[in-house]
Design a protein around this motif. Structure first.
Motif, mmCIF file in Angstrom:
data_model
loop_
_atom_site.group_PDB
_atom_site.id
_atom_site.type_symbol
_atom_site.label_atom_id
_atom_site.label_comp_id
_atom_site.label_asym_id
_atom_site.label_seq_id
_atom_site.Cartn_x
_atom_site.Cartn_y
_atom_site.Cartn_z
ATOM 1 N N ILE A 1 28.817 -3.104 30.673
ATOM 2 C CA ILE A 1 28.865 -2.438 32.154
ATOM 3 C C ILE A 1 28.572 -1.085 32.540
ATOM 4 O O ILE A 1 28.152 -0.255 31.586
ATOM 5 C CB ILE A 1 30.758 -2.756 31.331
ATOM 6 N N GLY A 2 28.484 -1.224 33.716
ATOM 7 C CA GLY A 2 28.365 0.257 32.950
ATOM 8 C C GLY A 2 29.542 1.543 34.490
ATOM 9 O O GLY A 2 30.363 0.660 35.325
ATOM 10 N N THR A 3 29.873 2.251 33.813
ATOM 11 C CA THR A 3 31.250 2.548 33.802
ATOM 12 C C THR A 3 31.193 3.767 35.527
ATOM 13 O O THR A 3 32.068 3.585 36.402
ATOM 14 C CB THR A 3 31.880 4.112 32.874
ATOM 15 N N HIS A 4 30.042 3.831 35.611
ATOM 16 C CA HIS A 4 30.024 4.305 37.022
ATOM 17 C C HIS A 4 28.145 4.344 37.475
ATOM 18 O O HIS A 4 27.389 4.262 36.741
ATOM 19 C CB HIS A 4 30.362 5.591 37.638
ATOM 20 N N LEU A 5 27.972 5.044 38.610
ATOM 21 C CA LEU A 5 26.497 4.993 39.412
ATOM 22 C C LEU A 5 26.030 5.943 39.254
ATOM 23 O O LEU A 5 25.512 6.338 39.976
ATOM 24 C CB LEU A 5 26.746 4.158 40.070
ATOM 25 N N HIS A 6 25.700 6.691 38.161
ATOM 26 C CA HIS A 6 24.597 7.628 37.493
ATOM 27 C C HIS A 6 23.544 7.187 36.841
ATOM 28 O O HIS A 6 24.261 6.115 35.832
ATOM 29 C CB HIS A 6 25.504 8.414 36.644
ATOM 30 N N GLY B 1 36.896 9.808 41.448
ATOM 31 C CA GLY B 1 36.220 11.180 42.154
ATOM 32 C C GLY B 1 35.512 11.251 41.162
ATOM 33 O O GLY B 1 34.801 11.999 42.220
ATOM 34 N N HIS B 2 35.082 11.530 40.210
ATOM 35 C CA HIS B 2 33.652 12.508 39.510
ATOM 36 C C HIS B 2 32.866 10.812 40.076
ATOM 37 O O HIS B 2 31.661 11.439 40.536
ATOM 38 C CB HIS B 2 33.931 12.502 38.229
ATOM 39 N N ASP B 3 33.086 9.387 40.295
ATOM 40 C CA ASP B 3 31.386 8.941 40.567
ATOM 41 C C ASP B 3 32.915 7.911 41.539
ATOM 42 O O ASP B 3 33.830 7.520 41.464
ATOM 43 C CB ASP B 3 31.316 8.454 40.343
ATOM 44 N N ALA B 4 32.213 7.055 43.293
ATOM 45 C CA ALA B 4 33.378 6.494 43.659
ATOM 46 C C ALA B 4 33.831 5.274 43.108
ATOM 47 O O ALA B 4 34.472 4.589 43.529
ATOM 48 C CB ALA B 4 32.854 6.370 45.297
ATOM 49 N N PRO C 1 33.902 16.561 34.293
ATOM 50 C CA PRO C 1 32.980 16.625 35.533
ATOM 51 C C PRO C 1 33.175 16.996 36.535
ATOM 52 O O PRO C 1 33.561 17.507 37.176
ATOM 53 C CB PRO C 1 33.002 14.475 35.705
ATOM 54 N N PHE C 2 31.554 17.230 37.314
ATOM 55 C CA PHE C 2 31.594 17.874 38.842
ATOM 56 C C PHE C 2 32.086 16.898 39.238
ATOM 57 O O PHE C 2 31.732 15.632 39.901
ATOM 58 C CB PHE C 2 30.185 18.471 39.564
ATOM 59 N N ILE C 3 32.969 17.298 40.844
ATOM 60 C CA ILE C 3 33.646 16.360 41.933
ATOM 61 C C ILE C 3 33.207 16.080 43.224
ATOM 62 O O ILE C 3 32.742 17.556 43.570
ATOM 63 C CB ILE C 3 35.224 16.771 41.571
#
Length: 334
Positions: free
Chosen positions: A78-83, A180-183, A208-210
Motif C-alpha cells: 500500500i502506498g500512503t501517497h504519491l511521493h 492535503g499534503h498530497d491529493a 508536512p508542507f502543503i
C-alpha cells in the motif's frame, strides 16, 4: 529494536504482528522512511516502500529475510501517497508478484508522478503570476524526474475511503482518506491494534508542507479537515511515515492544527495595510536564507495559507493585473 547485520536497518516489533522497518533515503532530511509490515491471515501487508533503486530493493529484501519472510509472503503493498520516498520502489516490488494498492483518485496523478516537467508546469505559471523572480522560475524549468522516483503505472487495487483494501484483506485495515499534503494521501486504522498508519499526514516533529498548483487550490482546508477527521478515530498510537511512533495521538494532531492557526494569524499580520504579491508575503513569512528547493516549498506553503484566508473571506486576491496581489478584506459593519 533489532539491528540487522545484513539489511543494516533497524527493525522494530510493535505488537499484533506489526513491524516498523526504518529505511534510509538518499537525502538528509528526512533521512529515513518508515516501512510497515502488518500480518494479515497467513500473509503480510506492506505500507510504503522507499525510493527506487537496486540497493534499496536489496535492503528491503534482506530485512524481510531477517524476519524469515520473502516477497511471496507480501500480498499487498500500500502506498500512503504519491511521493517518491513512499512509492518509488513499488514498480520493482510488483515484479515480485506483489499487488500495489493506492487511493482510488491516484490514477488521475500517475502521469504527473512520472513526468516532473508536467508536474511543475502549473506551479511555474502560477508562481510567475505571484511575482516569483526569473531565476526561481528558470530553475523550475530545469527540474527533471529523478531516477529514485521509478516509474509508476496504475495500481492493482483502488482503495476507497472507509473500506478495507479490496480483494486482498478481510477487514484488518480500514482506509481514511486524508488529502492535503498530497491529493491521494490515505491513512489506515488497524482494527486489531488500533494503530493509525498516517503516512506524511501526521508526523511527530514537523508538519508536512502543503502544496498548491494554481489559484484555485484549496489544499490547506483539505489538510485541516483531514486532521479533524482523524481526531475522533479510536486509536492507541500513530505510526507515521517518518520519525518515531507518536504515543499521544490527539495531542499531536491538536499541535499541528494550532501550528497552522498561528501561521494564518502571521500571514494576516504581515499583510497589515499593505498590498503584496504572494512572493512578497513568502519573503516576509520565511525571511531566512533558503536553498532553491526549500524556497519552492515555502512559496507553496505561503500560497496555501493565503488561499485558505481568501476562501474564508479574510483576504482579497486581485488577479486582474500582471501580477496577482493580496490584501486584507475590508470588513463592513452595519
Amino acid at each position: 529494536m533489532e539491528n540487522n547485520s545484513e539489511s543494516l536497518i533497524p527493525i522494530e516489533s510493535l505488537h499484533d504482528g506489526i513491524y516498523r522497518l526504518v529505511v534510509p533515503l538518499p537525502w538528509s532530511s528526512p533521512g529515513f522512511v518508515n516501512v510497515y509490515l502488518i500480518e494479515d491471515q497467513d500473509k503480510y501487508i506492506m505500507i510504503d516502500c522507499g525510493v527506487a533503486g537496486d540497493v534499496e530493493f536489496d535492503v528491503l529484501t534482506n530485512a524481510l529475510k531477517e524476519l524469515n519472510l520473502a516477497w511471496t509472503d507480501i500480498k499487498l503493498l500500500i502506498g500512503t501517497h504519491l511521493h517518491t520516498d513512499h512509492i518509488g520502489l513499488s514498480e520493482i516490488i510488483r515484479k515480485e508478484g506483489v499487488l500495489l494498492g493506492l487511493y482510488e483518485n491516484s490514477v488521475d496523478y500517475v502521469e504527473k508522478y512520472n513526468d516532473w516537467k508536467l508536474r511543475f508546469q502549473d506551479l511555474a505559471d502560477y508562481s510567475k503570476r505571484e511575482g516569483a523572480p526569473k531565476e526561481f522560475l528558470e530553475n523550475m524549468k530545469l527540474i527533471e524526474t529523478p531516477k529514485f522516483a521509478g516509474t509508476l503505472t496504475n495500481p492493482d487495487v483502488l482503495i476507497k475511503d472507509g473500506k478495507s483494501p479490496e480483494k486482498t484483506t478481510k477487514g484488518r485495515l480500514q482506509a481514511i482518506f486524508t488529502p492535503g499534503h498530497d491529493a491521494s494521501e490515505v491513512s489506515f486504522i488497524d482494527n486489531k491494534s488500533k494503530i493509525l498508519f498516517s503516512g506524511d499526514h501526521i508526523l511527530p516533529r514537523i508538519t508536512p508542507f502543503i502544496p498548491v498548483d494554481d489559484e484555485n487550490s484549496n489544499t490547506l482546508e483539505d489538510f485541516l479537515e483531514s486532521l479533524e477527521k482523524i481526531l475522533p478515530v479510536d486509536k492507541t498510537l500513530i505510526a507515521p511515515g517518518h520519525g518515531e511512533i507518536i504515543e499521544d495521538p490527539n495531542k499531536r494532531i491538536e499541535q499541528m492544527i494550532l501550528h497552522h492557526k498561528k501561521r494564518l494569524e502571521s500571514v494576516l499580520k504581515l499583510l497589515g495595510e499593505e498590498t503584496l504579491s504572494g512572493w512578497e508575503v513568502c519573503e516576509k513569512l520565511f525571511p531566512q536564507r533558503l536553498n532553491i528547493m526549500n524556497k519552492r516549498l515555502a512559496l507553496q506553503e505561503t500560497l496555501s495559507h493565503l488561499q485558505y484566508l481568501k476562501n474564508k473571506g479574510l483576504v482579497v486576491h486581485n488577479t486582474d493585473n500582471k501580477y496577482f496581489l493580496w490584501s486584507k478584506a475590508i470588513r463592513k459593519y452595519s
